[in-house]
Design an enzyme around this catalytic site. Sequence first.
Site, PDB file in Angstrom:
ATOM      1  N   LYS A  50      39.844  45.471  33.082  1.00 41.21           N
ATOM      2  CA  LYS A  50      38.839  45.625  32.038  1.00 41.21           C
ATOM      3  C   LYS A  50      37.446  45.685  32.649  1.00 41.21           C
ATOM      4  O   LYS A  50      37.158  45.003  33.622  1.00 41.21           O
ATOM      5  CB  LYS A  50      38.924  44.460  31.050  1.00 41.21           C
ATOM      6  CG  LYS A  50      40.161  44.507  30.146  1.00 41.21           C
ATOM      7  CD  LYS A  50      40.108  43.404  29.105  1.00 41.21           C
ATOM      8  CE  LYS A  50      41.269  43.502  28.138  1.00 41.21           C
ATOM      9  NZ  LYS A  50      41.236  42.444  27.105  1.00 41.21           N
ATOM     10  N   HIS A  65      40.856  37.773  34.585  1.00 41.67           N
ATOM     11  CA  HIS A  65      40.025  37.212  33.525  1.00 41.67           C
ATOM     12  C   HIS A  65      38.610  36.958  34.044  1.00 41.67           C
ATOM     13  O   HIS A  65      38.444  36.428  35.141  1.00 41.67           O
ATOM     14  CB  HIS A  65      40.609  35.894  33.016  1.00 41.67           C
ATOM     15  CG  HIS A  65      41.854  36.072  32.206  1.00 41.67           C
ATOM     16  ND1 HIS A  65      42.769  35.056  32.002  1.00 41.67           N
ATOM     17  CD2 HIS A  65      42.342  37.153  31.533  1.00 41.67           C
ATOM     18  CE1 HIS A  65      43.756  35.509  31.250  1.00 41.67           C
ATOM     19  NE2 HIS A  65      43.520  36.768  30.950  1.00 41.67           N
ATOM     20  N   ARG A  96      53.476  39.419  30.894  1.00 43.23           N
ATOM     21  CA  ARG A  96      52.244  38.988  31.577  1.00 43.23           C
ATOM     22  C   ARG A  96      52.004  37.501  31.325  1.00 43.23           C
ATOM     23  O   ARG A  96      51.649  36.753  32.250  1.00 43.23           O
ATOM     24  CB  ARG A  96      51.079  39.829  31.065  1.00 43.23           C
ATOM     25  CG  ARG A  96      49.686  39.409  31.544  1.00 43.23           C
ATOM     26  CD  ARG A  96      48.682  40.451  31.066  1.00 43.23           C
ATOM     27  NE  ARG A  96      47.319  39.975  31.067  1.00 43.23           N
ATOM     28  CZ  ARG A  96      46.484  40.024  32.099  1.00 43.23           C
ATOM     29  NH1 ARG A  96      46.904  40.480  33.260  1.00 43.23           N
ATOM     30  NH2 ARG A  96      45.236  39.601  31.995  1.00 43.23           N
ATOM     31  N   HIS A 150      52.989  42.290  26.908  1.00 44.08           N
ATOM     32  CA  HIS A 150      52.105  41.147  27.187  1.00 44.08           C
ATOM     33  C   HIS A 150      52.892  39.848  27.312  1.00 44.08           C
ATOM     34  O   HIS A 150      52.430  38.911  27.961  1.00 44.08           O
ATOM     35  CB  HIS A 150      51.044  41.007  26.099  1.00 44.08           C
ATOM     36  CG  HIS A 150      49.991  39.995  26.429  1.00 44.08           C
ATOM     37  ND1 HIS A 150      49.013  40.218  27.373  1.00 44.08           N
ATOM     38  CD2 HIS A 150      49.797  38.729  25.976  1.00 44.08           C
ATOM     39  CE1 HIS A 150      48.256  39.132  27.479  1.00 44.08           C
ATOM     40  NE2 HIS A 150      48.708  38.228  26.648  1.00 44.08           N
ATOM     41  N   ARG A 206      48.435  44.213  32.926  1.00 43.22           N
ATOM     42  CA  ARG A 206      48.289  44.702  31.560  1.00 43.22           C
ATOM     43  C   ARG A 206      48.955  46.076  31.480  1.00 43.22           C
ATOM     44  O   ARG A 206      49.089  46.780  32.481  1.00 43.22           O
ATOM     45  CB  ARG A 206      46.813  44.841  31.182  1.00 43.22           C
ATOM     46  CG  ARG A 206      46.002  43.554  31.225  1.00 43.22           C
ATOM     47  CD  ARG A 206      44.557  43.842  30.825  1.00 43.22           C
ATOM     48  NE  ARG A 206      43.730  42.643  30.774  1.00 43.22           N
ATOM     49  CZ  ARG A 206      42.956  42.214  31.781  1.00 43.22           C
ATOM     50  NH1 ARG A 206      42.911  42.901  32.915  1.00 43.22           N
ATOM     51  NH2 ARG A 206      42.237  41.115  31.654  1.00 43.22           N
ATOM     52  N   TYR A 236      45.366  31.627  27.349  1.00 48.99           N
ATOM     53  CA  TYR A 236      46.608  32.365  27.481  1.00 48.99           C
ATOM     54  C   TYR A 236      47.749  31.532  28.043  1.00 48.99           C
ATOM     55  O   TYR A 236      48.912  31.825  27.807  1.00 48.99           O
ATOM     56  CB  TYR A 236      46.407  33.591  28.385  1.00 48.99           C
ATOM     57  CG  TYR A 236      45.858  34.775  27.646  1.00 48.99           C
ATOM     58  CD1 TYR A 236      46.698  35.759  27.162  1.00 48.99           C
ATOM     59  CD2 TYR A 236      44.500  34.905  27.411  1.00 48.99           C
ATOM     60  CE1 TYR A 236      46.210  36.848  26.470  1.00 48.99           C
ATOM     61  CE2 TYR A 236      43.997  35.991  26.725  1.00 48.99           C
ATOM     62  CZ  TYR A 236      44.852  36.962  26.255  1.00 48.99           C
ATOM     63  OH  TYR A 236      44.356  38.042  25.562  1.00 48.99           O
TER      64      TYR A 236
END
Length: 316
Positions: free
Chosen positions: A173, A274, A251, A248, A149, A283
Amino acid sequence: MDCLRALSEYLAWLSVEKGAAEKTQEAYRRDLRSYLLWLQQVFALGDLEAIDAELLSAYLQDLAALGYAPASQERAAAALRSFHRFCVREGLAIHDPSAHVRLPKKPRILPQTLSIGQVNNLLDQSFPNTPSGIRDKAILELLYGSGLRVSELCGQDRSQLFLDEGQLRVLGKGSKERLVPCGGTAAAALQQYLQQARSQLHCARQSQPEEGAAVFLSQRGRRLSRQAVFDIVRQYGEQAGISGLHPHTLRHSFATHLLEGGADLLSIQQLLGHASVATTQIYIHVDMGHIRAEYLAAHPRADRVANAESHRKGGH
């Protein structure tokens, strides 16, 4: 109860007790006023108890017929459901007409994916032989080569690099750490940047001591910002004939190309960081023709009918 009075109480609750953001309050106020005005003008209704599921469904269908964007339809539906639930909970109404209505959902929009040829054109183009040009090459290689990211790339510190082992430690994250591979042209580009270019950027006049840990630096010697990475990716994308390229996209292309190459979803989930494999499935979008070809090649009985038909036509 009178609809307008109920709306007034609901909006007060939304602001004071719920503490909703100003933009949310304004959007819900606008959506609900339009809804109640429609009920009054079309059906001359002003009482909550006269609203049923059929009327609510008709209103949502009208929004679609009027060309409202799917996101606007979804927001209006959320406002209606929240309003009617509040009215029942506070004793302003007996029935909730939204309880059994299927509300619209925003369609899933998958990110753009580059072809392998486009990726090669992007990464094999000529980069300036300057500290920032060498840095930019490393950034693009790493975004595609390790699937980072933008926030993860900008947050990378030198202590997180384990290039002798072909790995990076990434803080994703929720402050969750993971190890991702860094090899091939990505590792080579990153090594070149660290050895030849980073020190020149770090010696810039405005460099700050606390930013010495950062991997990617601006021309002023500061930790590179997200916006700067967006601009770098877009610039080199345009030079490679790819309009509006976003970090992105690299990615997403990383994950898609891994899946097409035979990697399993659980492995890709770990690489992307994730929390759920369901997110990975959202995705990753691959051509169904590729999946069918893999199925025909791998399943022991998948092509029996096709082979039998071929032999029949050949007279065997």
